[in-house]
Scaffold this motif. Structure first.
Motif, PDB file in Angstrom:
ATOM      1  N   UNK A 128       0.814  -1.207   0.000  1.00  0.00           N
ATOM      2  CA  UNK A 128       0.000   0.000   0.000  1.00  0.00           C
ATOM      3  C   UNK A 128       0.849   1.258   0.000  1.00  0.00           C
ATOM      4  N   UNK A 129       0.221   2.379  -0.367  1.00  0.00           N
ATOM      5  CA  UNK A 129       0.950   3.645  -0.451  1.00  0.00           C
ATOM      6  C   UNK A 129       1.469   4.078   0.919  1.00  0.00           C
ATOM      7  N   UNK A 130       0.645   3.980   1.940  1.00  0.00           N
ATOM      8  CA  UNK A 130       1.073   4.394   3.282  1.00  0.00           C
ATOM      9  C   UNK A 130       2.184   3.483   3.789  1.00  0.00           C
ATOM     10  N   UNK A 131       2.054   2.181   3.543  1.00  0.00           N
ATOM     11  CA  UNK A 131       3.077   1.234   3.978  1.00  0.00           C
ATOM     12  C   UNK A 131       4.405   1.516   3.278  1.00  0.00           C
ATOM     13  N   UNK A 132       4.366   1.758   1.964  1.00  0.00           N
ATOM     14  CA  UNK A 132       5.594   2.037   1.227  1.00  0.00           C
ATOM     15  C   UNK A 132       6.222   3.352   1.690  1.00  0.00           C
TER      16      UNK A 132
ATOM     17  N   UNK B 213       1.850   0.812  -5.327  1.00  0.00           N
ATOM     18  CA  UNK B 213       0.659   1.666  -5.436  1.00  0.00           C
ATOM     19  C   UNK B 213       0.681   2.490  -6.723  1.00  0.00           C
ATOM     20  N   UNK B 214      -0.483   2.922  -7.133  1.00  0.00           N
ATOM     21  CA  UNK B 214      -0.581   3.794  -8.308  1.00  0.00           C
ATOM     22  C   UNK B 214       0.192   5.090  -8.071  1.00  0.00           C
ATOM     23  N   UNK B 215       0.613   5.737  -9.143  1.00  0.00           N
ATOM     24  CA  UNK B 215       1.438   6.940  -9.034  1.00  0.00           C
ATOM     25  C   UNK B 215       0.756   8.017  -8.196  1.00  0.00           C
ATOM     26  N   UNK B 216      -0.533   8.243  -8.428  1.00  0.00           N
ATOM     27  CA  UNK B 216      -1.237   9.294  -7.702  1.00  0.00           C
ATOM     28  C   UNK B 216      -1.312   8.973  -6.201  1.00  0.00           C
TER      29      UNK B 216
ATOM     30  N   UNK C  48       0.769  10.062  -0.592  1.00  0.00           N
ATOM     31  CA  UNK C  48       1.343   9.544   0.651  1.00  0.00           C
ATOM     32  C   UNK C  48       2.705  10.151   0.951  1.00  0.00           C
ATOM     33  N   UNK C  49       3.463  10.471  -0.099  1.00  0.00           N
ATOM     34  CA  UNK C  49       4.815  11.027   0.083  1.00  0.00           C
ATOM     35  C   UNK C  49       4.830  12.552   0.054  1.00  0.00           C
ATOM     36  N   UNK C  50       3.685  13.155  -0.283  1.00  0.00           N
ATOM     37  CA  UNK C  50       3.586  14.614  -0.472  1.00  0.00           C
ATOM     38  C   UNK C  50       4.619  15.116  -1.474  1.00  0.00           C
ATOM     39  N   UNK C  51       4.667  14.433  -2.618  1.00  0.00           N
ATOM     40  CA  UNK C  51       5.493  14.877  -3.747  1.00  0.00           C
ATOM     41  C   UNK C  51       4.588  14.943  -4.970  1.00  0.00           C
ATOM     42  N   UNK C  52       5.114  15.450  -6.059  1.00  0.00           N
ATOM     43  CA  UNK C  52       4.308  15.542  -7.275  1.00  0.00           C
ATOM     44  C   UNK C  52       4.170  14.180  -7.937  1.00  0.00           C
TER      45      UNK C  52
ATOM     46  N   UNK D 290       9.303   5.652 -11.203  1.00  0.00           N
ATOM     47  CA  UNK D 290       8.854   4.368 -11.738  1.00  0.00           C
ATOM     48  C   UNK D 290       9.514   4.080 -13.090  1.00  0.00           C
ATOM     49  N   UNK D 291       9.644   5.103 -13.920  1.00  0.00           N
ATOM     50  CA  UNK D 291      10.267   4.903 -15.228  1.00  0.00           C
ATOM     51  C   UNK D 291      11.737   4.521 -15.066  1.00  0.00           C
ATOM     52  N   UNK D 292      12.429   5.158 -14.112  1.00  0.00           N
ATOM     53  CA  UNK D 292      13.831   4.801 -13.861  1.00  0.00           C
ATOM     54  C   UNK D 292      13.941   3.357 -13.380  1.00  0.00           C
ATOM     55  N   UNK D 293      13.027   2.946 -12.518  1.00  0.00           N
ATOM     56  CA  UNK D 293      13.042   1.563 -12.031  1.00  0.00           C
ATOM     57  C   UNK D 293      12.764   0.577 -13.159  1.00  0.00           C
ATOM     58  N   UNK D 294      11.847   0.927 -14.059  1.00  0.00           N
ATOM     59  CA  UNK D 294      11.582   0.051 -15.210  1.00  0.00           C
ATOM     60  C   UNK D 294      12.823  -0.073 -16.085  1.00  0.00           C
ATOM     61  N   UNK D 295      13.494   1.045 -16.331  1.00  0.00           N
ATOM     62  CA  UNK D 295      14.687   1.037 -17.172  1.00  0.00           C
ATOM     63  C   UNK D 295      15.784   0.159 -16.570  1.00  0.00           C
ATOM     64  N   UNK D 296      15.887   0.175 -15.236  1.00  0.00           N
ATOM     65  CA  UNK D 296      16.945  -0.575 -14.551  1.00  0.00           C
ATOM     66  C   UNK D 296      16.554  -2.033 -14.280  1.00  0.00           C
ATOM     67  N   UNK D 297      15.313  -2.412 -14.587  1.00  0.00           N
ATOM     68  CA  UNK D 297      14.887  -3.794 -14.406  1.00  0.00           C
ATOM     69  C   UNK D 297      14.288  -4.116 -13.063  1.00  0.00           C
ATOM     70  N   UNK D 298      14.035  -3.081 -12.233  1.00  0.00           N
ATOM     71  CA  UNK D 298      13.473  -3.324 -10.910  1.00  0.00           C
ATOM     72  C   UNK D 298      11.954  -3.142 -10.873  1.00  0.00           C
ATOM     73  N   UNK D 299      11.343  -2.872 -12.001  1.00  0.00           N
ATOM     74  CA  UNK D 299       9.892  -2.684 -12.055  1.00  0.00           C
ATOM     75  C   UNK D 299       9.394  -3.159 -13.412  1.00  0.00           C
TER      76      UNK D 299
END
Length: 499
Positions: free
Chosen positions: A9-13, A58-61, A66-70, A78-87
């Protein structure tokens, strides 16, 4: 079909990411962009096993809130993680954690070294100690005296010798857990017990929930049986299980079987308390999951003030949920391949019936030896010797590692046989490879995770003491230097050590 087996979940993460903020940055380190810091945080959680592989994020939104970021920051991470193979992601199924292709699990480190190699190599791969003499010799002699009547039979006892089944049942009853001999099956070690349980309940393709990390040999056994492993992260430090995570996994993944080590968990050394045990049994019962409780370390408390919780099966009086596995291998000697299963009588009957197509039964002489130990009081005296030896080994290894590798992090367990060590940012797999070149054998963290987690860890067992423990730490420090310098082949040579 979705490729994820659990969800975060978003709060857990957000809470898990926040726990990393107290870690100091290296000298001269610049603060990375927000998306990069977020991507690195998630990657580290996956590598440490605190977020399982194949866990839906969790979904991006949701995560942005939960993190109070954009949301742009989360999307870029997420895109960086996909590029590196972690997502990995798929439209309609969401995004789930992964590890990069080409990073196989290390294949070495847990198999015992041949005796002839022990002169030049310190073996920290196997969490097993020499036999506690003179009790092994006495037990075998006692077994030989009891053998003649059995020698006149066919020798096949698929459920185990009646005398040993009755004695094991009596030992559970003495702990306040009423048990009949019909609830016991003797097996060829704990591995034989869990193999039989997996074949009965966890057929090919069935989901089995496991602690993350967990015992490497059991994970491999389950993989080879065709199970789909669902990892559940342990709680922080040595505090046992995160039961809320377990409830979520049991509810959402509906695994047929869950495998746990409640007592001095292998590899972390964690000890689950009474409340965690009660709640996990309740959660498994509600989900219809068979809870397999591995008790092989249950008698190896090393500190006198440890207040041992009740056995997991004590919270399942009807016997409908918990299947218990015990063994003489860790508490006494790995060469004495005697284990057992405690379960409801109908489960035992099914296990015994299936045994006709497996190993037929466990060696009679070894069963008689264990029964001799139980009936004469030799077991308690031998296990007392084992505790004293493991305690001495633990204290020596802890002191040596702290002296030679002060940046390595661990908590000292109060029982069991293993130390779970975070390696100061070094790759556990590379440390294992470098260790073989400098004369110390150590299993890397990914061996104890699912699909490559725990890269930043190694497991150190309490199998060496004194000067050998000190030399093991020296060699581990040499391996760490090799890794930091790039680990060129032919770096430092192993030194012959004479105990």
């Amino acid at each position: 079909m979705a490729q994820w087996t659990s969800a975060v979940g978003a709060v857990q993460l957000a809470r898990l990411l926040a726990s990393q903020q107290d870690r100091p940055a290296g000298p001269g380190t610049r603060r990375p962009p927000a998306y990069r810091a977020l991507a690195d945080g998630v990657r580290l959680l996956v590598l440490e096993g605190r977020v399982p592989v194949a866990a839906r994020l969790p979904a991006e939104r949701e995560l942005a809130l939960a993190l109070t970021v954009s949301r742009t920051t989360v999307a870029a991470a997420y895109e960086a993680l996909r590029t590196e193979g972690f997502l990995e992601s798929r439209r309609g199924a969401g995004s789930w954690t992964a590890v990069p292709a080409g990073n196989p699990l290390p294949a070495r480190g847990l198999e015992p070294l041949p005796p002839e190699a022990l002169g030049s190599m310190i073996d920290l791969g196997c969490a097993a100690l020499p036999a506690p003499e003179p009790w092994l010799t006495r037990a075998v002699q006692g077994a030989l005296e009891e053998l003649p009547p059995y020698a006149h039979t066919h020798g096949d006892y698929p459920a185990g010798l009646p005398a040993l089944r009755a004695m094991i049942a009596e030992r559970y009853s003495a702990r306040g857990i009423p048990t009949m001999p019909e609830q016991i099956m003797v097996t060829t070690g704990a591995m034989g017990a869990i193999d039989a349980i997996c074949h009965l309940f966890g057929g090919r393709g069935e989901r089995i929930a496991v602690e993350s990390p967990s015992y490497a040999n059991i994970l491999q056994l389950m993989r080879e049986a065709g199970a789909r492993l669902v990892p559940v992260a342990m709680a922080e430090g040595l505090t046992g299980w995160d039961v809320d995570r377990w409830r979520q996994v049991l509810r959402e993944s509906a695994p047929r079987v869950a495998y746990v080590v409640a007592d001095f968990h292998n590899p972390t050394g964690a000890l689950a308390d009474d409340d965690q045990r009660r709640r996990l049994v309740d959660a498994a019962r509600s989900a219809g999951t068979v809870l397999v409780a591995d008790e092989t370390m249950s008698e190896l408390w090393l500190d006198d003030e440890v207040d041992m919780p009740r056995r997991v099966c004590a919270f399942d009086p009807a016997g409908s949920t918990v299947v218990t596995v015990g063994s003489a291998s860790k508490a006494f000697w790995a060469g004495l391949r005697i284990g057992w299963v405690r379960a409801a009588p109908d489960v035992i009957r099914s296990l015994v019936a299936a045994r006709a197509y497996a190993d037929l039964g466990t060696p009679v002489l070894e069963q008689l030896a264990v029964n001799w130990l139980f009936t004469t009081g030799g077991w308690e005296q031998a296990v007392g010797m084992r505790r004293a030896q493991a305690r001495e080994n633990r204290d020596a290894l802890v002191a040596a590692v702290r002296r030679e590798l002060p940046d390595w992090e661990f908590e000292v367990p109060r029982g069991g046989l293993t130390l779970w060590v975070r390696t100061g940012g070094l790759s556990g797999s590379r440390l294992a490879e470098a260790g073989e070149r400098v004369g110390v054998r150590v299993p890397s963290g990914p061996r104890f995770g699912v699909d490559g987690a725990f890269e930043g860890y190694v497991r150190l067992p309490f199998t060496v003491a004194g000067a050998v423990a000190e030399e093991a730490a020296v060699r581990l420090a040499a391996a760490a230097r090799l890794v930091r310098s790039g680990g060129a082949q032919g770096g430092e040579s192993p030194r012959t050590f004479v105990a």
